[in-house]
Design a protein around this motif. Structure first.
Motif, PDB file in Angstrom:
ATOM      1  N   GLY A  13      -8.080   8.994  -0.956  1.00 30.55           N
ATOM      2  CA  GLY A  13      -8.455   7.590  -0.960  1.00 30.55           C
ATOM      3  C   GLY A  13      -8.908   7.127   0.400  1.00 30.55           C
TER       4      GLY A  13
ATOM      5  N   LEU B 258       0.006   0.025   8.656  1.00 31.67           N
ATOM      6  CA  LEU B 258      -0.787   0.669   7.611  1.00 31.67           C
ATOM      7  C   LEU B 258      -1.511   1.903   8.148  1.00 31.67           C
ATOM      8  CD1 LEU B 258      -1.904   0.821   4.774  1.00 31.67           C
ATOM      9  CD2 LEU B 258      -3.582  -0.941   5.371  1.00 31.67           C
TER      10      LEU B 258
ATOM     11  N   PRO C 228     -10.556   6.240  -4.778  1.00 27.78           N
ATOM     12  CA  PRO C 228      -9.752   5.026  -4.661  1.00 27.78           C
ATOM     13  C   PRO C 228      -9.924   4.341  -3.308  1.00 27.78           C
ATOM     14  CG  PRO C 228      -8.462   6.780  -5.652  1.00 27.78           C
ATOM     15  CD  PRO C 228      -9.742   7.416  -5.183  1.00 27.78           C
TER      16      PRO C 228
ATOM     17  N   LEU D 259      -5.245  10.012   3.209  1.00 29.37           N
ATOM     18  CA  LEU D 259      -6.020   8.775   3.292  1.00 29.37           C
ATOM     19  C   LEU D 259      -6.878   8.741   4.553  1.00 29.37           C
ATOM     20  CD1 LEU D 259      -3.284   6.206   2.237  1.00 29.37           C
ATOM     21  CD2 LEU D 259      -5.066   7.217   0.799  1.00 29.37           C
TER      22      LEU D 259
ATOM     23  N   CYS E  89      -1.840   6.445   7.238  1.00 29.58           N
ATOM     24  CA  CYS E  89      -3.087   7.161   6.992  1.00 29.58           C
ATOM     25  C   CYS E  89      -3.084   8.492   7.749  1.00 29.58           C
ATOM     26  CB  CYS E  89      -4.273   6.304   7.423  1.00 29.58           C
ATOM     27  SG  CYS E  89      -4.409   4.742   6.504  1.00 29.58           S
TER      28      CYS E  89
ATOM     29  N   VAL F 273      -8.740   3.688   3.060  1.00 26.65           N
ATOM     30  CA  VAL F 273      -8.139   2.405   3.428  1.00 26.65           C
ATOM     31  C   VAL F 273      -9.126   1.667   4.315  1.00 26.65           C
ATOM     32  CG1 VAL F 273      -6.278   1.275   4.695  1.00 26.65           C
ATOM     33  CG2 VAL F 273      -5.778   3.254   3.251  1.00 26.65           C
TER      34      VAL F 273
ATOM     35  N   PHE G 286       0.849  -1.188   0.000  1.00 27.63           N
ATOM     36  CA  PHE G 286       0.000   0.000   0.000  1.00 27.63           C
ATOM     37  C   PHE G 286       0.887   1.241   0.000  1.00 27.63           C
ATOM     38  CE2 PHE G 286      -2.168  -3.416   2.257  1.00 27.63           C
ATOM     39  CZ  PHE G 286      -3.381  -3.484   1.583  1.00 27.63           C
TER      40      PHE G 286
ATOM     41  N   TYR H  18      -8.438   1.146  -0.892  1.00 28.30           N
ATOM     42  CA  TYR H  18      -7.376   0.180  -0.623  1.00 28.30           C
ATOM     43  C   TYR H  18      -7.914  -0.787   0.431  1.00 28.30           C
ATOM     44  CZ  TYR H  18      -4.796   3.945  -2.861  1.00 28.30           C
ATOM     45  OH  TYR H  18      -4.387   4.920  -3.735  1.00 28.30           O
ATOM     46  N   ASP H  19      -8.233  -1.991   0.022  1.00 31.00           N
ATOM     47  CA  ASP H  19      -8.912  -2.959   0.883  1.00 31.00           C
ATOM     48  C   ASP H  19      -7.896  -3.893   1.529  1.00 31.00           C
ATOM     49  OD1 ASP H  19     -10.528  -4.802   2.126  1.00 31.00           O
ATOM     50  OD2 ASP H  19     -11.359  -5.654   0.282  1.00 31.00           O
ATOM     51  N   ALA H  20      -7.742  -3.769   2.847  1.00 29.96           N
ATOM     52  CA  ALA H  20      -6.816  -4.629   3.584  1.00 29.96           C
ATOM     53  C   ALA H  20      -7.547  -5.598   4.514  1.00 29.96           C
ATOM     54  CB  ALA H  20      -5.847  -3.777   4.389  1.00 29.96           C
TER      55      ALA H  20
ATOM     56  N   ALA I 170      -0.332   7.255  -0.681  1.00 29.11           N
ATOM     57  CA  ALA I 170      -1.011   7.861  -1.830  1.00 29.11           C
ATOM     58  C   ALA I 170      -1.817   9.080  -1.410  1.00 29.11           C
ATOM     59  CB  ALA I 170      -1.913   6.834  -2.510  1.00 29.11           C
TER      60      ALA I 170
ATOM     61  N   ALA J 128     -16.267  -0.900  -1.660  1.00 25.25           N
ATOM     62  CA  ALA J 128     -15.443  -0.645  -2.841  1.00 25.25           C
ATOM     63  C   ALA J 128     -16.285  -0.544  -4.102  1.00 25.25           C
ATOM     64  CB  ALA J 128     -14.388  -1.737  -2.985  1.00 25.25           C
TER      65      ALA J 128
END
Length: 302
Positions: free
Chosen positions: A189, A228, A212, A157, A232, A191, A151, A214-216, A154, A206
């Motif tokens: 985005g 992670l 955007p 977040l 953020c 997360v 990840f 980001y699937d964790a 970006a 999603a």
């Protein structure tokens, strides 16, 4: 007592265990050469694995019943501890070999006290009043590198934890989508974090989000999830362990409470905020209220 043998009996749920970390930090500050053994739970044990001053972790698995509990007690009694701190039970300290024993305050006397303050009160006679009391977590360099590769940072977040440990704590996922979509242009985005049981919520989010994602969910260990979160900028979620992880990561947090008590269980941070409707019903929280609160928080940090 330069390097005492210390045992701390911590709590089971992830958020509850995180709120015991100020006790660990205070003991470590008082006895920096000591290794602190832990009694923890299968759900939260991994949180403590990267901690540099934790010694042996004894896992209490409720599924093993009384036979497992007696096996645990026998294992603990093999060591004569200088200090035992029991933040979970009213009796275990009396069954162990300890020079000094400290146990939790009663639940009845701490209904209007935050859990962190309650835990710290158990060791006040040992460490006094530490100046900096905060929750903390840890992630190895390897986990941080892995997360950064999976990840890559970006922009701005928003981390969202869409799940919780029972349905009455879960704000509908379509409302989380509506909040995120209302903030398009203010965020780069979203997360999504959680366990394997949250994957369906993440997939629905999603599919309907306009920015955007980001699937964790279900893909990271607890220390990796913490790593992670540190990438953020804000956290939004239900009353669950993830909010406490986000606070430990230093994020401003907004927790949506249903039947829980913010007085006792709000993430321990000056940047922790919450919304709870008058009936303590998670469904009573409106999208507009959450959007307005997040916009105010976004404005504060620029």
């Amino acid at each position: 007592m330069t390097s005492p043998r210390i045992l701390v009996i911590t709590l089971s749920n992830i958020g509850d265990a995180i709120m015991t970390t100020p006790v660990l930090a205070a003991l470590h500050a008082q006895y920096p050469a000591a290794r602190i053994d832990l009694v923890c739970d299968p759900r939260s044990s991994a949180l403590f694995e990267p901690c540099p001053y934790i010694g042996q972790r004894f896992v209490r698995d409720k599924k093993m019943g009384w036979a497992g509990y007696m096996q645990l007690i026998r294992a603990l009694r093999q060591t004569r501890y200088d200090i035992v701190v029991d933040l979970r039970t009213d009796f275990l300290v009396y069954l162990l070999r300890a020079k000094q024993a400290f146990k939790k305050q009663s639940n009845g006397s701490t209904l209007h006290v935050h859990a962190v303050e309650k835990h710290m009160a158990a060791i006040r006679g040992l460490v006094g009043h530490p100046v900096a009391v905060r929750t903390e977590l840890w992630a190895s360099a390897q986990d941080q590198q892995l997360v950064a590769a999976l990840f890559p940072p970006a922009g701005r977040l928003l981390a969202i934890g869409p799940g919780a440990n029972f349905a009455g704590k879960i704000w509908p996922v379509e409302r989380y989508v509506a909040v995120a979509n209302a903030l398009v242009g203010q965020l780069d985005g979203v997360v999504l974090l959680g366990g394997g049981g949250d994957r369906a919520l993440a997939q629905q989010f999603a599919a309907d989000a306009n920015l955007p994602v980001y699937d964790a969910c279900g893909n990271l260990s607890l220390p990796q999830s913490y790593a992670l979160l540190k990438q953020c900028h804000f956290y939004l979620g239900n009353d669950s362990g993830l909010g406490h992880m986000a606070a430990a990561a230093g994020l401003p947090t907004l927790t949506l409470f249903g039947p829980g008590s913010p007085v006792r269980y709000l993430p321990w941070s000056p940047s922790a905020h919450f919304i709870q409707d008058a009936q303590h019903n998670i469904l009573g929280i409106r999208v507009q209220s959450v959007v307005a609160k997040l916009q105010a928080l976004l404005a504060l940090v620029g």
